[in-house]
Design an enzyme around this catalytic site. Structure first.
Site, PDB file in Angstrom:
ATOM      1  N   GLU A  56      10.768  -1.628  -7.875  1.00  0.00           N
ATOM      2  CA  GLU A  56       9.766  -0.546  -7.803  1.00  0.00           C
ATOM      3  C   GLU A  56       8.562  -0.976  -6.964  1.00  0.00           C
ATOM      4  O   GLU A  56       7.436  -0.539  -7.187  1.00  0.00           O
ATOM      5  CB  GLU A  56       9.296  -0.113  -9.200  1.00  0.00           C
ATOM      6  CG  GLU A  56      10.417   0.184 -10.190  1.00  0.00           C
ATOM      7  CD  GLU A  56      11.198   1.440  -9.871  1.00  0.00           C
ATOM      8  OE1 GLU A  56      11.517   1.661  -8.688  1.00  0.00           O
ATOM      9  OE2 GLU A  56      11.521   2.189 -10.801  1.00  0.00           O
ATOM     10  N   GLY A  86      14.610 -25.275 -28.418  1.00  0.00           N
ATOM     11  CA  GLY A  86      15.986 -25.204 -27.926  1.00  0.00           C
ATOM     12  C   GLY A  86      16.701 -23.946 -28.352  1.00  0.00           C
ATOM     13  O   GLY A  86      17.585 -23.440 -27.641  1.00  0.00           O
ATOM     14  N   TYR A 123      18.782   6.109  -7.673  1.00  0.00           N
ATOM     15  CA  TYR A 123      17.745   6.212  -6.645  1.00  0.00           C
ATOM     16  C   TYR A 123      18.099   5.255  -5.514  1.00  0.00           C
ATOM     17  O   TYR A 123      18.260   4.049  -5.735  1.00  0.00           O
ATOM     18  CB  TYR A 123      16.404   5.836  -7.277  1.00  0.00           C
ATOM     19  CG  TYR A 123      15.211   5.809  -6.360  1.00  0.00           C
ATOM     20  CD1 TYR A 123      14.560   6.989  -6.013  1.00  0.00           C
ATOM     21  CD2 TYR A 123      14.702   4.605  -5.879  1.00  0.00           C
ATOM     22  CE1 TYR A 123      13.437   6.963  -5.205  1.00  0.00           C
ATOM     23  CE2 TYR A 123      13.578   4.571  -5.071  1.00  0.00           C
ATOM     24  CZ  TYR A 123      12.943   5.754  -4.732  1.00  0.00           C
ATOM     25  OH  TYR A 123      11.837   5.728  -3.931  1.00  0.00           O
TER      26      TYR A 123
END
Length: 412
Positions: free
Chosen positions: A395, A372, A155
């Protein structure tokens, strides 16, 4: 150093089930069960998607991320299950499912690999745009190979100088007889350079949205080229490149709709795209809640499992609550879009805004709960966090989503 202190318990923590193992057994706590409220048919294809995610995606998720592998063959296997054109009409190879069905599938697939599922969602959006706005010749030319994922789609809206202000795009398409000649470039294109079909918004008329048209280009078209592969924080299982047009000749027959209709086509595609990307966020957040739940049970501090700590219990409860609230909002918006309700555009924006923000918070908190270890690439939680960060940007940024919702309210 803190890292050394953590490492003393490394052997114990590495007995924690891996994410593929957790996903494979899918121990769902009832209050966050994603199948709640679904029909029996929806539960069936949700199970198919979860199983595919567990067997075909989750075991490879870390490798695809680390080596930046675009898993085309895995996506083609997904297409064999109907996931290449989920809401495309059956006469051109699509599954013909609803927007809600689509959301359910993308949420499930995203638990296996959010980055890959996000690309699948973009590919589906492109196929739907051609199916919906193309003529019969265009539909039958492009959609079957897209639904099978024999060919992949991208797109192309964003440009280097027009992101949120999409209507200001400057890629031009000058008509010469039976062709358009394109010049310009697109930025941040998912799949760019590796995909076969490009749905391109370009300027055929004057300034503003009414001067924009939509053309479908095929890879190999003279004048079509690509920039370098971008190095990204997440979404590493899909390539991202600039798409460049230099006197690129495209047949007029490849235009979707009429001249000047392109911006409307782009925005209608994005309404569904916002639901899709929010659904991908839901999958990542759901996975992160399960990972945090398992870690709190295994990890001990001060002689007790972390799960005994009331503060962490409350945080886990908040994560679960945010997840369920976001899921309900996304599914409500998907139903509104399917029904073509007047409030659908605003609801899609609200769902995208809320779900992507909240789901990132969930993934980030799950990482924090891992201490961690959450910062190590051996642990899937950090990848879910990295992969969905961009969902708050693409988007339509979440700032633009707020504009859409406010505009809807103030125009009433």
């Amino acid at each position: 150093m803190a890292w050394r202190g953590c490492s003393r318990l490394g052997a114990q923590l590495r007995r924690t089930p891996s994410w593929p193992q957790v996903l494979g057994r899918r121990r769902i706590v009832s209050c966050i069960d994603p199948s709640t409220g679904l029909t029996e048919e929806q539960k069936e294809f949700q199970k198919v998607a979860f199983d595919f995610a567990a067997k075909e995606m989750a075991p490879h998720m870390a490798e695809w991320d680390e080596k930046e592998i675009f898993p085309v063959e895995t996506m083609r296997k997904a297409a064999q299950l109907g996931f290449g054109g989920i809401y495309v009409k059956p006469d051109v190879g699509g599954s013909g499912l609803s927007r809600l069905d689509t959301s359910i599938i993308f949420e499930a697939l995203s638990t296996g690999c959010t980055s890959t599922t996000a690309y699948l969602s973009i590919h589906n959006m492109c196929a739907w745009m051609i199916d919906t706005f193309g003529n019969e010749e265009q539909r039958h030319k492009f959609c079957p190979s897209l639904c099978s994922m024999e060919k992949l789609a991208s797109y192309c809206l964003t440009e280097p100088g027009s992101g949120s202000d999409a209507a200001s795009l400057i890629t031009s398409a000058k008509r010469k007889g039976d062709t358009y000649v394109l010049n310009g470039s697109k930025a941040f294109i998912s799949g760019g350079g590796d995909t076969d079909v490009y749905v391109v918004m370009c300027r055929t008329g004057g300034s503003g949205p009414k001067g924009i048209s939509c053309l479908v280009l095929e890879k190999g078209t003279p004048g079509l080229s690509f920039g370098k592969k971008e190095r990204k924080v997440g979404w590493n299982s899909q390539p991202t490149r600039a798409v460049i047009f230099e006197d690129c000749a495209v047949p007029v027959a490849n235009r979707l709709g009429t001249e000047g209709q392109g911006f409307g086509i782009a925005m209608k595609g994005l309404n569904g795209g916002r639901i899709n990307i929010a659904s991908c966020s839901l999958g990542a957040a759901h996975a992160s809640v399960l990972l945090a739940q398992d870690h709190l049970t295994v990890r001990k501090q001060f002689g007790e499992p972390l799960a005994s700590n009331q503060y962490l219990q409350f945080r886990l409860a908040e994560m679960a609550t945010r997840l369920v609230a976001a899921r309900l909002m996304v599914r409500n918006a998907a139903q509104a879009l399917q029904e073509e309700r007047e409030d659908a555009i605003a609801l899609c924006a609200m769902a995208k805004l809320f779900a992507t923000d909240e789901c990132f918070t969930i993934c980030n908190q799950a990482l924090q709960m891992h201490g961690g270890y959450g910062y190590l690439k051996d642990y899937a939680v950090q990848q879910f966090m990295r992969d969905i960060r961009v969902h708050q940007i693409l988007e339509g940024t979440n700032e633009v989503m707020r504009m859409i919702v406010a505009r809807s309210l103030l125009q009433e």
